[in-house]
Design a protein around this motif. Structure first.
Motif, PDB file in Angstrom:
ATOM      1  N   LEU A 106       0.814  -1.210   0.000  1.00 11.42           N
ATOM      2  CA  LEU A 106       0.000   0.000   0.000  1.00 11.42           C
ATOM      3  C   LEU A 106       0.848   1.260   0.000  1.00 11.42           C
ATOM      4  N   LYS A 107       2.088   1.146   0.464  1.00 11.04           N
ATOM      5  CA  LYS A 107       2.958   2.315   0.548  1.00 11.04           C
ATOM      6  C   LYS A 107       3.920   2.421  -0.624  1.00 11.04           C
ATOM      7  N   ALA A 108       3.911   1.466  -1.538  1.00 12.69           N
ATOM      8  CA  ALA A 108       4.930   1.414  -2.588  1.00 12.69           C
ATOM      9  C   ALA A 108       4.388   1.943  -3.904  1.00 12.69           C
ATOM     10  N   GLY A 109       3.793   3.112  -3.893  1.00 12.69           N
ATOM     11  CA  GLY A 109       3.278   3.682  -5.129  1.00 12.69           C
ATOM     12  C   GLY A 109       2.901   5.129  -4.949  1.00 12.69           C
ATOM     13  N   ARG A 110       2.546   5.748  -6.070  1.00 13.38           N
ATOM     14  CA  ARG A 110       2.232   7.181  -6.045  1.00 13.38           C
ATOM     15  C   ARG A 110       1.005   7.486  -5.210  1.00 13.38           C
ATOM     16  N   ASN A 111       0.124   6.499  -5.049  1.00 10.34           N
ATOM     17  CA  ASN A 111      -1.053   6.745  -4.226  1.00 10.34           C
ATOM     18  C   ASN A 111      -0.689   6.997  -2.778  1.00 10.34           C
ATOM     19  N   SER A 112       0.467   6.526  -2.341  1.00  8.52           N
ATOM     20  CA  SER A 112       0.918   6.751  -0.965  1.00  8.52           C
ATOM     21  C   SER A 112       1.958   7.856  -0.867  1.00  8.52           C
ATOM     22  N   TRP A 113       2.707   8.079  -1.967  1.00  6.06           N
ATOM     23  CA  TRP A 113       3.765   9.083  -1.921  1.00  6.06           C
ATOM     24  C   TRP A 113       3.227  10.495  -1.848  1.00  6.06           C
ATOM     25  N   LYS A 114       2.010  10.712  -2.373  1.00  7.61           N
ATOM     26  CA  LYS A 114       1.430  12.058  -2.412  1.00  7.61           C
ATOM     27  C   LYS A 114       2.344  12.992  -3.213  1.00  7.61           C
ATOM     28  N   LEU A 132      13.362  -4.553  -8.173  1.00 12.30           N
ATOM     29  CA  LEU A 132      13.840  -4.374  -6.813  1.00 12.30           C
ATOM     30  C   LEU A 132      12.823  -3.579  -6.018  1.00 12.30           C
ATOM     31  N   LEU A 133      12.623  -3.963  -4.780  1.00 13.99           N
ATOM     32  CA  LEU A 133      11.807  -3.200  -3.843  1.00 13.99           C
ATOM     33  C   LEU A 133      12.770  -2.452  -2.918  1.00 13.99           C
ATOM     34  N   VAL A 134      12.785  -1.151  -3.044  1.00 12.74           N
ATOM     35  CA  VAL A 134      13.778  -0.308  -2.385  1.00 12.74           C
ATOM     36  C   VAL A 134      13.085   0.566  -1.356  1.00 12.74           C
ATOM     37  N   GLN A 135      13.715   0.697  -0.228  1.00 10.65           N
ATOM     38  CA  GLN A 135      13.234   1.609   0.807  1.00 10.65           C
ATOM     39  C   GLN A 135      14.098   2.874   0.767  1.00 10.65           C
ATOM     40  N   ILE A 136      13.450   3.999   0.407  1.00 14.89           N
ATOM     41  CA  ILE A 136      14.104   5.307   0.369  1.00 14.89           C
ATOM     42  C   ILE A 136      13.432   6.172   1.407  1.00 14.89           C
ATOM     43  N   GLU A 137      14.188   6.562   2.398  1.00 16.61           N
ATOM     44  CA  GLU A 137      13.620   7.244   3.566  1.00 16.61           C
ATOM     45  C   GLU A 137      12.524   6.349   4.143  1.00 16.61           C
ATOM     46  N   ASP A 138      11.315   6.889   4.254  1.00 17.51           N
ATOM     47  CA  ASP A 138      10.209   6.083   4.748  1.00 17.51           C
ATOM     48  C   ASP A 138       9.281   5.652   3.619  1.00 17.51           C
ATOM     49  N   LYS A 139       9.763   5.798   2.381  1.00 20.05           N
ATOM     50  CA  LYS A 139       8.967   5.434   1.217  1.00 20.05           C
ATOM     51  C   LYS A 139       9.487   4.118   0.637  1.00 20.05           C
TER      52      LYS A 139
END
Length: 1646
Positions: A1581-1589, A1623-1630
């Motif tokens: 749910l957090k890995a897309g533009r819908n969560s990045w705002k 790849l699933l990457v964690q950048i900051e809290d995104k």
């Protein structure tokens, strides 16, 4: 046409010449006679006194009291009569009872009070008609077409007339017995509000009755058939204007006696003179308004009397002083009469009136200007007679020469005598506009201020400038009184210079509008002063803009508090150091050369190179942005090197060079200016202060053209006219004013030449064809007008859009005198009845205006920063730009330009404009690069150059394209026809199914579910539904659209409902934290069944029980979508037990079903799985706003930057009646920026205002709005304020601050405040303390200490720290996964910025003590978890996220190949060696971009270097077995703890750097096909533009890889659906999903 011309000649020309008097054929002879005699008296009385009496004060003594008495009587009587019409009694008497006045007035049942809509008690809107008997009949003779039908107590239906501008109050005369005996309240259709009609006769500001709630008592209507009564009651407002021609004959028979009775009724008003003495007034308000203008307030009457007396006094004084002789005496008396008469009956409309209808302010213009001119005449005459010296000279001209003062006096006298012509042409604005214009011009040209936004802002800014000059004047005067010599400047003057720079800097950074500052002060000192009404439906909708503006102003004030102190001290220190005296004249030449070079590069060369057509010769920009070749922009604009260069040049220019130049000139010129030969000390100190303040403020605010002024002034007064110089300080001051006027003249002449060029003239009418040759002989007059209009900053407008130009009246930069803003029509400002019945605001223009409002908010956030970065080219005060996109076309007017702030106004044009607008839009969007013309042939053009014809044509345009790819955040609009999506029954059945499932979802997820299940009222209402054999056979249910329709029982039974939806109910119930009983006979199923039946019955009711008809179905669907639920069945009344069921369950259900129905087209069978459907609804709830466009929540969501929105739009415009599904997705839009000649815009606006207001040309196809591509005439004219133009949105004046631009803050840094300084000091101290402490304890350096104990690799010695491993206090604790795909959360740098590998730190660093190592002769071996490959020769070692001292939080340093720290492979087990050999054979050549070494040497070969920072990667690759073996092998030695850890391959966390943002899969997490199996649902749910705002991954960002999907993997959780590794990457809290080819591997994280 002829009558219109005569009306213009009467009310326009003649009335303007006479001051308001003209013969009105629509009025009676008495009114016209009174006007004539009154005007003749005002004209002849002063002339007779002057001719009959000697020229003495006797004339004044007689003339003034008579005028005072006349005006007092007229104004008092007029005011009392209007009050009588407002509040007085209306008396009706029959023709036979006219003489019996006293007895008739005693009857209370025929007289009552009534309020006129003009009165203060009625602020606007209609009077509710509570009972259906008219009480206040308008006076006889009133002209109106608005009638209403009424029923009197005698069972007769009557027809009355309601005067325009008067709200008729209807009251009943029923007896008490009728009220008590069964009077019933009938539900009637409410009348729609009538449109406000502008009247040219009077300013009534009135409404016809807006709403009618009519009560009927049928006891008196038994004789009329019910159907005829219904026809009477439901009559439309427009039909009320007719004479009831469609009524039946017997109904008309009932009406005839009442009409005959009404004709015999006469009315009058009681006008009370004394408490018991009154007279009858037999005329109405329209007659009184035709007689005299109405002054609403007592203050207006007092002001009018004072002005009339003042005009009489000043005029008579000038007469007896002998300023006028012969015929000019009569002319002057005519001017006096016109000024006085305008106070009684003004010219309406006036040629300088900015609005339609009656303008109350314009009546005071003539007397005010007359008083100013008379006062000026008297002062100039007094000065010429009392000043005999020529003490003060500037540029050889004595400003105190008596001859000069006499010439000025005579000029003012001639101007006063020409008042009739001046006001007829419209050269003078109304009084409030003149005051604003005067304060603004003085503030700009004298004090260096900015343009203002209102009259209050102009006064505020002008007063601030006066206060600043007053504070600085004392210091300057004291310094000039001190002793000066060639090498010594008084310290007091240095203090003055420091304060001058600081105050100028502060004033340049403040907006002229004090409203935000006042709001900030109020919020700080009175935080609870704003009382909120809890019952207000808009109380929850909060606009974020006011709070954002207050925060910006607060931040700027805190920054100014520090910066002004620093600036003042710094420039005081520079000035007191005598650098401006010792280094002369070399310093002056250096500063002039600097300002010329920097200004030329920053304001000419760079803007030209960045234009779309540089110098109108090249076919493309020479300096291109990154987005130039992108077809679709996906990210924010990239900051280019030339943008950074531009902002730094601008920063140095206005903050360093210009202040130094001004201080240099102050030091060298001050003593000379204050000498007795020049201006003396008093006046010299004032001029020094004003000149310094003006030059500094203007250079801080808008330095665009300052370098031209400085260079020209230096050259002009150094080489050309050196003898005329008045010191360089005053030369710069006056030349800056002159240059501003010359630039304005230049723009006016360019507009004229472009507009009248014969080869591109576009004639919009026959008059244009006549005016084109007629204007040629008058070219000299045109140029004179251009010079005069440039001097006074007035628009030069084409008369009726032709080639004849006339000068308009002076206007401020803001131009429009009214604060007109578009008011969006939605549910917050319309009546409920109109929302349900007629759906107001359903036209496209009203609904699309929200996009321009959002565009205004986006510009408020970024416009100022983009201007400073040079993305809009050069700009100045008053410039106009057009933003053009696919469907958005907006005109942006820059009004106020300060230091780090811009105030602008946006005017949005129609999406689907007229034919003329479309032709002009094509002109600004089409390219000219392909043009190959040269005169009449086409030889082509040079590469990257324009053809001759294209270059010539671009030079003859009033506009130019600056940028073609200006990136701005906005919404992309997608609309689909709802009719095509619901055409067939199967599609409607799918929608209904999703509707039912949506209701079930919302009822099961509601926190009030248990409360609803326990509600006894609901249980009683649903008691019948609990029966297993219950069936609802409502005829609204249709087997074609209801999936659970039971054909056997001809309805929807509980059994058929459970058969279809029970599985869905059970799944939804299982997802609750506290599951409930969801069995077939459970109360939950009963509630769901009842709600679903109710929802579908409501849909059928709204569709008029014709769901099989597509148009009816869409109508019902739209009604439910906007929340209009009609509960028509008694079986559904249980819903009233809690209306939250409708608001929180059924309404969201119908709205969500529309989105699910749209998703059905992309993947038809996807939502058959309950889990997929549940997750889809949950995701849409979080990321999608679904609302009706008339709902205030829709506007709030758009302005809050919601990522996606959906609505169902019903468009009723131009005969169309269609339904559209509107989908909005937030993204970056690309605009073309077109700069328009600002004098072209001002001229066309002024022409439209004069044509429509004064000349009354209402022709919608008039020639002045036809397309003219060279001037964009149609687009500019359509952007005028309504009703002159027709924009769909006009924004309020909005201020954009540079502090809100993130990219600009990264370049220059953010605001300087005490809090920011404290945070910087604390963080720096902590870093230094931590680094020094770690370095002293372990022998390492600060960098490695700050890295948290990460291992360091150098070319000389690579060691492994035994005491500080990755688990030490500095580093983060790595989370070990529990299997494949386990989620790991490593520490992340808060600001990940990339460090290029080509720039490694050059200093060696060691950490800990070195251990014995085993030599291996081989290539460097490294394993990356992302790919099984041999490492390249360049490898890296990493620290933790705290290594900011080295690489500004990059978290790693390059790791060189080691020759000393080695580990021997001979001591490793054979299994490990074989695994390494297998890896080398598996690695393809060139996979990582470097040559890989294949194969492993034997154990007896030479050693192979393995850096210490790679040993953990090696252990991780070897796996559990290899790791244990290696540990056993090295158990005898001093092995590092890092070598003892046992980790699997997937447990190694490594870092990557994002290189290609286009490889990011920003929507893969919301894909309907579920291509990837995610390691965790929360991460998905957090890995897309819908969560990045608002956040988006940028090039250079770094992060940790926490999961991989490989093509053709056996493990479904690690399988990629494409032929590339993801790849699933964690950048900051995104969390970011990116293709492996778009990243650069940086190595493992320690």
């Amino acid at each position: 046409m002829g009558s219109q011309v005569l009306q213009i000649l009467r009310q326009g020309v003649w009335a303007a010449l006479s001051g308001g008097w003209y013969q009105d054929p629509h009025q009676g002879a008495g009114v016209n006679a009174l006007h004539l005699y009154l005007w003749l008296f005002l004209l002849g009385f002063p002339f007779t006194l002057y001719m009959a009496l000697p020229s003495s004060m006797m004339i004044v003594a007689v003339y003034c009291p008579v005028i005072a008495a006349l005006f007092i009587v007229l104004k008092m009587v007029n005011y009392r009569l209007h009050r009588a019409l407002d509040e007085g009694e209306i008396v009706e008497r029959n023709a036979t009872e006219r003489m019996d006045r006293g007895a008739k007035t005693e009857q209370s049942n025929v007289s009552a009070k009534r309020k006129d809509s003009n009165g203060p008690s009625d602020p606007g809107g209609g009077i509710e008609m509570s009972e259906f008997i008219r009480e206040a009949t308008p006076p006889v003779g009133c002209s109106s077409r608005n009638s209403y039908a009424g029923i009197d107590p005698n069972n007769q239906v009557g027809s009355g007339f309601s005067r325009l501008g008067t709200a008729a109050t209807i009251k009943g005369k029923f007896s008490s017995t009728l009220y008590e005996t069964g009077g019933c309240d009938m539900s009637l259709v409410n009348f729609e509000p009538a449109a406000r009609r502008a009247s040219n006769i009077c300013d009534t500001d009135s409404h016809v009755s807006s709403s009618t709630s009519v009560r009927f008592y049928p006891h008196d209507l038994l004789s009329l058939p019910q159907i005829r009564l219904n026809r009477l009651l439901t009559i439309d407002t427009d039909l009320l204007e007719q004479q009831d021609i469609d009524l039946s004959p017997d109904l008309q028979d009932h009406m005839q006696p009442q009409e005959e009775a009404a004709q015999k009724v006469k009315q009058y008003y009681r006008f009370w003179i004394l408490p018991k003495l009154w007279i009858s007034v037999n005329f109405d308000r329209l007659t009184l308004l035709a007689l005299f203008d109405r002054n609403r307030e007592i203050l207006e009457n007092v002001l009018a009397v004072i002005l009339a007396i003042l005009v009489a006094f000043l005029g008579s004084v000038l007469l007896i002083e002998g300023f006028f002789k012969d015929i000019w005496v009569f002319q002057f008396c005519l001017v006096i009469a016109s000024c006085q008469y305008s106070l009684l009956k003004s010219v309406q409309p006036d040629s300088s009136s900015p609005r339609h209808g009656h303008n109350r302010i314009i009546a005071y213009s003539r007397p005010v200007y007359f008083c100013l001119c008379c006062g000026l005449i008297w002062l100039l005459d007094y000065g010429s007679r009392n000043i005999s010296t020529t003490r003060f000279r500037l540029y050889g001209m004595a400003f105190t020469n008596p001859l000069l003062l006499l010439s000025a006096r005579d000029l003012v006298i001639v101007f006063t005598l020409c008042f009739p012509i001046v006001f007829f042409i419209g050269l003078l604005p109304q009084v409030n506009t003149f005051v604003m214009y005067l304060c603004e011009q003085l503030d700009i040209h004298v004090f260096g201020g900015n343009a203002t936004t209102s009259l209050l802002a102009a006064l505020y800014s002008f007063i601030c400038s006066i206060v600043a000059v007053a504070l600085l004047y004392g210091l300057c005067y004291g310094a000039l009184k001190d002793s000066w010599d060639g090498q010594h400047i008084p310290v007091l003057f240095s203090i003055f210079c420091g304060l001058l720079v600081a105050i100028s800097y502060h004033l340049s950074r403040q907006s002229s509008d004090p409203s935000v500052l006042f709001s900030l002060v109020q919020s700080k000192f009175f935080p609870n002063s704003e009382d909120k009404n809890p019952e207000d439906p808009l109380s929850e909708v909060k606009d974020p803009l006011p709070e954002k503006l207050r925060n910006s102003v607060s931040e700027r004030l805190q920054s100014d508090l520090i910066v002004c102190i620093v600036i003042g001290v710094l420039y005081f220190a520079i000035h007191v150091s005598t650098v401006f005296t010792v280094l002369q004249p070399i310093l002056s030449y250096v500063l002039y050369a600097l300002v010329g070079t920097v200004g030329f590069v920053a304001h000419y060369v760079l803007p030209q190179l960045r234009k779309q057509l540089p110098w109108h010769c090249f076919s493309h920009p020479l300096l291109k942005t990154k987005e130039y070749y992108q077809f679709e922009v996906r990210n924010a604009a990239h900051v280019m090197w030339f943008e950074k260069l531009h902002i730094w040049l601008l920063f140095v220019e206005k903050n360093v060079i210009y202040p130094l130049i001004v201080l240099n000139e102050l030091s060298s010129s001050a003593k000379n200016i204050a000498s007795p030969k020049k201006l003396d000390t008093e006046l010299g100190a004032l001029m020094i202060t004003i000149a310094g303040l003006k030059l500094l403020r203007s250079s801080f605010s808008s330095p665009t053209c300052q370098y031209v002024t400085v260079i020209f002034t230096v050259l002009f007064f150094t080489f050309d006219y050196k003898s005329f110089t008045e010191t360089m300080l005053l030369d710069l001051f006056f030349m800056s004013i002159l240059f501003s006027k010359l630039w304005e003249l230049f723009y006016k002449l360019r507009f004229v030449y472009t507009y009248i060029a014969p080869w591109q003239i576009t004639w919009g009418s026959a008059f244009h064809a006549f005016a084109q040759p007629f204007a040629v002989p008058h070219s000299a007059m045109l140029f004179v007008q251009a010079a005069v209009s440039a001097f006074f900053s007035t628009p030069l407008n084409p008369f009726l859009g032709s080639a004849i130009f006339i000068t308009s009246y002076a206007r401020p930069v803001k131009f429009w005198e009214r604060d007109y803003n578009t008011k969006r029509v939605d549910h917050s400002n319309t009546r409920l009845a109109s929302q349900l019945d007629r759906n107001p605001g359903s036209d496209d223009n009203n609904l699309n205006s929200i996009f321009y409002e959002h565009l205004t908010r986006s510009l408020q956030h970024s416009l100022c920063g983009d201007l400073l970065l040079g993305r809009w080219g050069n700009y100045s005060t008053g410039d106009c730009f057009i933003l053009a996109s696919d469907y958005l076309n907006a005109l942006v007017h820059l009004i106020e330009i300060g230091n780090g702030l811009v105030t602008f106004q946006l005017r949005g044009l129609e999406f689907r404009g007229t034919y003329c607008q479309q032709r002009e839009v094509e002109a600004i969007t089409e390219g000219v690069e392909e043009d190959e013309g040269f005169c009449c042939c086409e030889p082509g053009h040079l590469p990257h150059m324009l053809s001759f014809n294209a270059a010539f044509g671009q030079r003859w345009l009033a506009w130019e394209v600056l940028v073609t790819k200006y990136v701005l955040e906005g919404y992309s609009i997608t609309d689909n026809s709802a009719a095509s999506m619901l055409q067939v029954f199967d599609l409607r059945k799918i929608l209904t199914t999703y509707y039912v499932k949506g209701i079930i979802y919302y009822v099961t997820t509601s926190p009030k579910l248990e409360e609803w299940l326990a509600n006894e009222t609901m249980q009683e209402g649903l008691r019948l539904c609990t029966d297993r054999n219950y069936v609802d056979v409502d005829p609204t249910f249709n087997p074609n659209i209801d999936e659970d329709y039971d054909h056997r029982l001809a309805g929807i039974s509980r059994e058929s409902f459970c058969m279809i939806y029970l599985n869905w109910i059970e799944y939804c119930c299982s997802r609750r934290e506290k599951p409930l009983d969801s069995s077939k006979d459970s109360p939950l199923v009963t509630l769901c069944y009842g709600l679903c039946v109710l929802g579908r019955r409501a849909l059928g009711t709204a569709s008029h029980h014709m769901s099989s008809n597509l148009e009816s179905f869409l109508y019902g669907l739209h009604a439910l979508f906007k929340g209009d639920f009609r509960i028509s069945s008694i079986r559904d009344e249980w819903i009233f037990a809690d209306m939250e069921l409708l608001r929180k369950v059924v309404v969201p259900g119908i709205r969500m079903s529309l989105k699910l129905h749209q998703d059905h087209f992309t993947s038809p069978d996807e939502y058959d799985d309950p889990s997929v459907l549940y997750e889809a609804i949950t995701t849409h709830e979080e990321n999608l706003v679904i609302a009706h466009e008339g709902d205030p929540a829709w506007r709030s969501a758009v302005l809050s930057n919601s990522p996606s929105l959906l609505a169902l739009r019903h468009v009723m415009d131009d005969g169309t009646n269609e339904y559209k599904i509107i989908m909005l997705n937030k993204r970056y839009l690309s605009f073309r920026v077109i700069k328009v000649n600002k004098e072209c815009v001002r001229g066309l606006w002024a022409g439209q205002q004069q044509e429509l207001v004064f000349l009354r040309n209402r022709n919608p196809e008039r020639g002045s709005i036809q397309n003219a591509k060279q001037a964009l005439r149609n687009m500019i004219n359509s952007s005028c304020d309504q009703p002159i133009g027709y924009p769909i949105y006009v924004s309020p004046l909005t201020t954009s601050y540079s502090d809100s631009h993130e990219q600009l803050k990264e370049i220059l840094g953010g605001a300087i405040s005490l809090g920011n300084i404290r945070n910087f000091i604390v963080s720096t101290w902590h870093r230094l303390r931590k680094g020094c402490g770690a370095g002293c304890n372990s022998g390492g350096n600060i960098e490695d200490s700050d890295a948290g104990g990460g291992a360091s690799c150098t070319s000389n010695n690579a060691t492994i720290n035994e005491s500080q491993s990755s688990m030490s206090q500095g580093g983060g604790n790595a989370t070990t996964g529990q299997g494949p795909g386990a989620v790991q959360h490593p520490p992340v740098a808060p600001h990940p910025t990339a460090l290029p590998a080509a720039h490694p730190p050059t200093h060696p660093s060691t950490l800990g003590t070195s251990h014995s190592s085993h030599s291996v002769q081989s290539s460097l071996v490294r394993h990356s978890p992302a790919r099984a490959s041999v490492a390249s020769h360049s490898s890296y070692c990493y620290g933790s996220r705290h290594s900011s001292l080295r690489t500004s939080t990059t978290g790693f340093v390059p790791c060189r190949r080691s020759s000393t720290s080695q580990i021997s492979l001979r001591n490793l087990p054979s299994s490990i060696q074989s695994r390494l050999s297998m890896v080398n054979q598996m690695e393809p050549t060139g996979q990582t971009g470097v040559s890989a070494q294949h194969g492993l040497p034997s154990s007896s070969s030479s050693s192979q270097s393995i850096p210490a920072c790679k040993q953990h990667a090696l252990v991780g690759f070897l796996g559990t077995d290899g790791g244990s073996n290696a540990t056993e092998t090295q158990s005898g030695g001093n092995a590092s703890p890092a070598n003892q850890m046992q980790a699997k391959k997937d447990d190694v966390i490594y870092r990557i750097q994002l290189m290609d943002p286009s490889q990011v899969l920003e929507g893969i997490n919301v894909s309907k096909r579920k291509e990837l199996q995610w390691p965790d649902e929360v991460i998905r749910l957090k890995a897309g533009r819908n969560s990045w705002k608002d956040w988006s991954p940028q090039e250079g960002m770094e992060g940790h890889v926490i999961h991989r999907w490989v093509p053709c993997s056996r493990d479904p959780s690690s399988r990629s659906h494409i032929d590339k590794t993801i790849l699933l990457v964690q950048i900051e809290d995104k969390y970011v999903a990116v293709v492996e080819t778009g990243v650069l591997e940086l190595g493992a994280e320690v």
